[in-house]
Each structure stands twice: as C-alpha cells, then as structure tokens.
Design a protein around this motif. Sequence first.
Motif, PDB file in Angstrom:
ATOM      1  N   MET A   1      -1.718  20.548  76.386  1.00 64.49           N
ATOM      2  CA  MET A   1      -2.546  19.562  76.679  1.00 64.49           C
ATOM      3  C   MET A   1      -3.812  19.759  76.046  1.00 64.49           C
ATOM      4  N   PRO A   2      -4.748  18.866  75.901  1.00 66.11           N
ATOM      5  CA  PRO A   2      -6.038  18.898  75.163  1.00 66.11           C
ATOM      6  C   PRO A   2      -6.967  19.650  76.012  1.00 66.11           C
ATOM      7  N   ILE A   3      -7.887  20.248  75.122  1.00 65.31           N
ATOM      8  CA  ILE A   3      -9.212  20.987  75.618  1.00 65.31           C
ATOM      9  C   ILE A   3     -10.302  19.743  75.386  1.00 65.31           C
ATOM     10  N   ASN A   4     -11.425  19.638  76.446  1.00 65.49           N
ATOM     11  CA  ASN A   4     -12.326  18.549  76.037  1.00 65.49           C
ATOM     12  C   ASN A   4     -13.662  19.402  75.721  1.00 65.49           C
ATOM     13  N   ILE A   5     -13.949  18.997  74.311  1.00 65.19           N
ATOM     14  CA  ILE A   5     -15.081  19.703  73.837  1.00 65.19           C
ATOM     15  C   ILE A   5     -16.259  18.855  73.382  1.00 65.19           C
ATOM     16  N   LEU A   6     -17.596  19.385  73.282  1.00 61.91           N
ATOM     17  CA  LEU A   6     -18.681  18.448  72.817  1.00 61.91           C
ATOM     18  C   LEU A   6     -18.257  17.793  71.463  1.00 61.91           C
ATOM     19  N   ASN A   7     -18.793  16.853  71.244  1.00 59.48           N
ATOM     20  CA  ASN A   7     -18.722  15.967  69.891  1.00 59.48           C
ATOM     21  C   ASN A   7     -19.384  16.954  69.056  1.00 59.48           C
ATOM     22  N   GLY A   8     -18.627  17.167  67.698  1.00 63.97           N
ATOM     23  CA  GLY A   8     -19.068  17.904  66.612  1.00 63.97           C
ATOM     24  C   GLY A   8     -18.976  19.318  66.712  1.00 63.97           C
ATOM     25  N   LEU A   9     -18.522  19.930  67.756  1.00 64.29           N
ATOM     26  CA  LEU A   9     -18.260  21.494  67.654  1.00 64.29           C
ATOM     27  C   LEU A   9     -17.482  21.971  66.543  1.00 64.29           C
TER      28      LEU A   9
END
Length: 162
Positions: A1-9
């Motif tokens: 499943m996906p991990i949610n990260i900050l835009n541009g990490l």
Amino acid sequence: MPINILNGLPAKEILESEKIFALEEDVARKQDIRPLRIAILNLMPKKIETETQILRLISKSPLQVDIDFMKVSNHVSKNTSADHLLKFYDDFSMLKENHYDGLIITGAPVEHLEYEDVDYWQELCTIMEWSKSHVLFHRAYLLGCAGRLILSLWDPKAFTST
C-alpha cells in the motif's frame, strides 16, 4: 500500500525507483480511507538517507500511512540543509496538539556524550512524556541506534517485565 508523504520530498524519487508506491499529500487526501498517523522524530545527521530507509520499511504495510517529520527546536543540523528541514519538518511545538497512532524516534551518534549534555535532551524527554497522551501506541517505540539507551534513561521501567 502507499505511504503518504509531503509534496516534493526527495526520498520519493528513490522510493519510486524501487517500485515503492508513495502518494503525495494532495492525492492521498482524495482517498476515502483513514490512514495510520505516524510522527517521526529524526535525530540522525543524514536525514534524507534516514527518511528513505524508514519510508522504505513503512511502505511494506498494507495500510496507508500519513507521516509527519518532527525535529527538535534547539539543535542545528550540520549535515542536512536548513531549507530541507524548513520544507519537510516541523518543530515539536507545531505538532504537539496532534494525535498519532505511532511515534518513531531515530537514534543519533551521541555515544561520546553524557545524555544530559546533548543539546536536545530536555526537549526529547518532553516529547516522550507527551507521547503518553498523544500517541496511541506510546509504549511501542521504534528506536534506532542509541534509542534503546535513551528510552532506558528516560524511563528505567521501559524494559522491565510485569
């Protein structure tokens, strides 16, 4: 499943090259699922490398996971740019009202110092105390490097059997 990260990490490109599915926050918000919320207090000097390693492991979960990177306020990083920290990390003071499912505290190469001489020791103790009321699994720390020693100094009962 996906991990949610900050835009541009920066870790996103590395993870994608390894076929690890990472959703940037804009896309993740559109899904109708409650992700796990994890705060990561990254004390390692090479933060981008550590971020990538931790996110790689978290990505193996079948659940979506929201990540907040936390930093201590009274320590200046020598190996990670201030711009990176400003863009992707929040001081504890900005996150202390949040509630999380888990807290990951990385270790730090401070084995040559007395822990009371580490410039963020008091704030680290405050964060660990805060975790008792704001982190669901506050007794299930994932600690790297010197983390186990830090936990045992903060709470000597942490490793006693009951």
